[in-house]
Design an enzyme around this catalytic site. Structure first.
Site, PDB file in Angstrom:
ATOM      1  N   GLU A 264       0.859  -1.188   0.000  1.00 21.42           N
ATOM      2  CA  GLU A 264       0.000   0.000   0.000  1.00 21.42           C
ATOM      3  C   GLU A 264       0.887   1.226   0.000  1.00 21.42           C
ATOM      4  OE1 GLU A 264      -2.785   0.510   3.250  1.00 21.42           O
ATOM      5  OE2 GLU A 264      -3.652  -1.477   2.953  1.00 21.42           O
ATOM      6  N   GLU A 318     -13.534   5.518  -0.626  1.00 18.73           N
ATOM      7  CA  GLU A 318     -14.418   4.594   0.090  1.00 18.73           C
ATOM      8  C   GLU A 318     -15.175   5.359   1.167  1.00 18.73           C
ATOM      9  OE1 GLU A 318     -12.318   0.692   0.952  1.00 18.73           O
ATOM     10  OE2 GLU A 318     -10.718   1.761  -0.085  1.00 18.73           O
ATOM     11  N   LYS A 321     -15.303   4.403   5.224  1.00 20.29           N
ATOM     12  CA  LYS A 321     -14.135   4.207   6.074  1.00 20.29           C
ATOM     13  C   LYS A 321     -14.202   5.184   7.240  1.00 20.29           C
ATOM     14  CE  LYS A 321     -10.354   2.436   4.901  1.00 20.29           C
ATOM     15  NZ  LYS A 321      -8.976   2.145   4.429  1.00 20.29           N
ATOM     16  N   GLU A 327      -9.045   9.440   5.072  1.00 21.11           N
ATOM     17  CA  GLU A 327      -9.316   8.013   4.928  1.00 21.11           C
ATOM     18  C   GLU A 327     -10.327   7.714   3.820  1.00 21.11           C
ATOM     19  OE1 GLU A 327      -8.117   5.116   6.317  1.00 21.11           O
ATOM     20  OE2 GLU A 327      -6.510   6.407   7.038  1.00 21.11           O
TER      21      GLU A 327
END
Ligand SMILES: *[C@@H]1O[C@H](CO)[C@@H](O)[C@H](O)[C@H]1NC(C)=O
Ligand SMILES: *[C@@H]1O[C@H](CO)[C@@H](O)[C@H](O)[C@H]1NC(C)=O
Ligand SMILES: *[C@@H]1O[C@H](CO)[C@@H](O)[C@H](O)[C@H]1NC(C)=O
Ligand SMILES: *[C@@H]1O[C@H](CO)[C@@H](O)[C@H](O)[C@H]1NC(C)=O
Length: 462
Positions: A264, A318, A321, A327
């Site tokens: 990541e 997303e 999250k 985030e």
């Protein structure tokens, strides 16, 4: 004038390295903590149209693994942290998990590795003690199915596993982790020809220390660099310094030979007020420059001969999250499949699939780009940029712009976005949907549904 646009297209093509065979690879994390993402089938089309050949998942979701079947996309799957204690306690649990979640899909779905747990050392549920035994059991299961040579077992560690990371040569693991888990894990990698997975975010280091770390250094831009006082090696990016801190930590305990993949890394396109450096321009610079850096094929100062292999975080924003705003804003794409910012991802695909220079120059459909895709304009961009791109497409670009002339079939709706979309799509189809032919300096993106602008029908290739 269309000149600037044309030169930016040339610029994109010029990223393609001359010798691609030994360059590193760029994949992407497909996280799904959201309630508004496209179906896995559409996502697989998106990956193909973007020329992405490697994807990492956080589970073994059936619909996702089925959608990835026969796509030629290589997949890293995960056994979630919640299952570590069961997988460690019981070989038959691991066998059943591998049977139900791996052998059922492989080889149609090209699973190449299993991430056993994720950032386990910082799991608030204290699962560290189960990690190595769980990895061993999963590996034994793979041996039973004769898959251990095709599918590797590893586990992504967070950079917080290091007690020290500055200067990079002083990198060391947290001492309480070394004997119980780091050494047994690295021994396992050695025995099974596997590799360490590392999640590395220069953004966190920068955001926490913005007054000391230069933004150019964090974003791989031109900068004076930083010399490691321990060994005199020069670093031109924070990312390389972070990765070498991990290599140094491995060396310090005698594991010079174990390879590493960055599972990541990313930069958020938005953040809270205190998240210094979050923003779309920085995210575009980080990811774009990272891809270029990886595709040079050069390793880091400590391991110059090991090409970098990275998975960007992440495919989508997303929305579910938890945590700070950043985030929910690591995605390269909105759930609508529109780009959050422009990054030449097609180049990432070129890097992981050997193509020769002449092929790279002539856009083709060979890199998995499907015929049922269309190119549309990004209506959020400024009018001026869009108009220039439209002028280029209809002029030098050779798009068929007759249908958007007054009175013709696609004149209505008479908006810049609709006309530019028509012209961009014509150019894209005419060039066989080749990598980089739906970009127009970031003014355009690929869609997998027929565009709708009034009664106008957008042609496809075949
Ligand atoms: C993938 O291809 C294989 C061989 O052609 C076929 O048997 C299988 O059904 C395909 N899988 C999916 C999910 O389409
Ligand atoms: C397959 O994986 C899912 C999700 O990781 C898990 O819930 C399920 O128990 C697994 N199947 C088996 C048979 O272990
Ligand atoms: C911790 O474990 C509990 C029970 O299995 C689970 O509900 C929770 O989501 C876990 N928390 C984390 C952060 O994984
Ligand atoms: C994890 O370990 C810490 C320290 O030993 C302890 O305080 C905490 O309660 C544990 N958490 C769980 C979920 O067991």
């Amino acid at each position: 004038m269309a000149t600037s646009l044309f030169s930016s297209l040339l610029f994109l093509f010029s990223f393609i390295p001359l010798s691609i065979a030994d360059s590193g690879s760029v994949g992407i994390n497909y996280g799904r903590i959201a309630d508004n993402l496209p179906t896995p089938e559409k996502v697989v089309e998106l990956l193909k149209t973007q020329g992405i050949h490697r994807v990492k998942l956080y589970d073994t979701d059936k619909t996702v693994l089925t959608a990835l079947a026969n796509s030629s996309i290589k997949v890293v799957v995960a056994l979630p942290n919640e299952l570590l204690s069961s997988a460690a306690a019981d070989q038959s649990f691991a066998d059943k998990w591998v049977e139900a979640n791996i052998t059922k899909y492989y080889p149609s779905t090209e699973i190449e590795a299993i991430a056993v747990g994720n950032e386990v050392f910082v799991d608030p549920n204290n699962t560290t003690e189960f990690l190595v035994q769980a990895m061993k059991n999963v590996h034994s299961s793979l041996v039973k199915y004769d898959l251990d040579r095709s599918i590797k077992v590893s586990s992504p560690i967070a950079l917080s596993s290091l007690a020290s990371s500055y200067p990079p040569s002083a990198g060391s693991f947290k001492s309480d982790l070394v004997e119980p888990v780091i050494k047994p894990m690295l021994d396992l990698f050695r025995q099974t020809s596997s590799y360490l997975m590392v999640n590395a975010y220069p953004f966190f280091a920068y955001a926490g220390n913005a007054e000391k770390i230069s933004l150019d250094y964090a974003l791989f831009r031109e900068n004076p660099g930083s010399v490691d006082s321990g060994n005199g090696l020069k670093y031109n990016s924070l990312f390389e310094a972070q990765i070498d801190a991990v290599f140094a930590a491995m060396s310090a305990i005698g594991y010079d030979d174990v390879k590493l993949t960055v599972t990541e890394t990313g930069w958020p396109s938005a953040g809270d007020e205190n998240e210094v450096g979050a923003g779309a321009a920085n995210a575009a610079a980080y990811n774009g420059n990272l891809i270029k850096r990886v595709l040079t094929g050069n390793g880091t100062p400590l391991r110059p001969k090991d090409p970098l292999n990275v998975y960007l975080f992440a495919l989508f924003n997303e929305n579910q999250k938890p945590g700070p705003t950043s985030e929910r804003n690591y995605g390269l794409f909105y759930p609508s499949e529109e780009k959050v910012y422009d990054v030449p991802l097609g180049m990432a695909g070129a890097g992981s699939t050997p193509v020769n220079e002449s092929k790279a120059q002539v856009p083709t459909t060979e890199r998995g780009v499907q015929s049922r895709t269309w190119c549309v304009a990004n209506g959020k961009l400024g009018e001026e940029k869009l108009q220039k791109a439209l002028d280029y497409a209809c002029g030098e670009g050779g798009a068929d712009c007759r249908p958007i002339q007054p009175g013709a079939t696609c004149y209505d709706p008479n908006t810049l976005e609709a006309h530019a979309s028509y012209a961009f799509n014509s150019y894209y189809q005419k060039n066989a949907r080749g990598v980089g032919t739906c970009d127009f300096g970031g003014s355009a993106y690929v869609v997998t549904q027929p565009p709708r602008f009034g009664k106008c029908e957008f042609p496809t290739g075949h």
